[in-house]
Design a protein around this motif. Sequence first.
Motif, PDB file in Angstrom:
ATOM      1  N   SER A  17       3.026  25.323   8.081  1.00  0.00           N
ATOM      2  CA  SER A  17       3.075  24.250   7.093  1.00  0.00           C
ATOM      3  C   SER A  17       2.690  22.921   7.732  1.00  0.00           C
ATOM      4  O   SER A  17       2.836  22.733   8.939  1.00  0.00           O
ATOM      5  N   ARG A  19       2.582  18.504   6.426  1.00  0.00           N
ATOM      6  CA  ARG A  19       2.746  17.508   5.378  1.00  0.00           C
ATOM      7  C   ARG A  19       1.841  16.330   5.679  1.00  0.00           C
ATOM      8  O   ARG A  19       1.971  15.700   6.742  1.00  0.00           O
ATOM      9  N   ARG A  66       1.326  26.923  -3.327  1.00  0.00           N
ATOM     10  CA  ARG A  66       1.443  26.730  -1.871  1.00  0.00           C
ATOM     11  C   ARG A  66       1.556  25.248  -1.513  1.00  0.00           C
ATOM     12  O   ARG A  66       2.227  24.890  -0.541  1.00  0.00           O
ATOM     13  N   GLN A  81       2.512  18.345   0.660  1.00  0.00           N
ATOM     14  CA  GLN A  81       3.190  19.391   1.433  1.00  0.00           C
ATOM     15  C   GLN A  81       2.362  20.661   1.303  1.00  0.00           C
ATOM     16  O   GLN A  81       2.129  21.143   0.195  1.00  0.00           O
ATOM     17  N   ASN A  83       2.047  24.565   2.439  1.00  0.00           N
ATOM     18  CA  ASN A  83       2.719  25.734   2.995  1.00  0.00           C
ATOM     19  C   ASN A  83       1.781  26.934   2.994  1.00  0.00           C
ATOM     20  O   ASN A  83       0.767  26.947   2.295  1.00  0.00           O
ATOM     21  N   SER A  84       2.127  27.921   3.769  1.00  0.00           N
ATOM     22  CA  SER A  84       1.347  29.169   3.845  1.00  0.00           C
ATOM     23  C   SER A  84      -0.129  28.890   4.065  1.00  0.00           C
ATOM     24  O   SER A  84      -1.002  29.429   3.371  1.00  0.00           O
TER      25      SER A  84
END
Length: 123
Positions: A17, A19, A66, A81, A83-84
Amino acid sequence: QVQLVESGGGLVQTGDSLRLSCAASGVSFGTYAMGWFRQAPGKEREFVAAIDPWTGEYYTSSVEGRFTISRDNGKNTVYLQMNSLGPEDTAVYYCAAALHYKNYTLPGNIDYWGQGTQVTVSS
């Protein structure tokens, strides 16, 4: 003078991940839709996500579920953000601002751009 300054990019592995942050100055932040675009080598700049102060969040289909976009109007900052992450997410990510009544999913309608931050996802 309007400035959009991105931060948070880097090199990560598949499944990790990140950000991203974008701090805006010189603009009436609350009246702009804020978003993120990305551009991979040899490809067109493409819409990723946007958050409209009145109508909410929008995502391109490949990141839905995601990525999450959010904004803090008190800090004039927008976040992404992610993710994955996968290798297909590797690109330079650009923060973007457009007056909220425009179709801000189109690069040609963006009023202001950040300088970009590199995101690289290794397999």
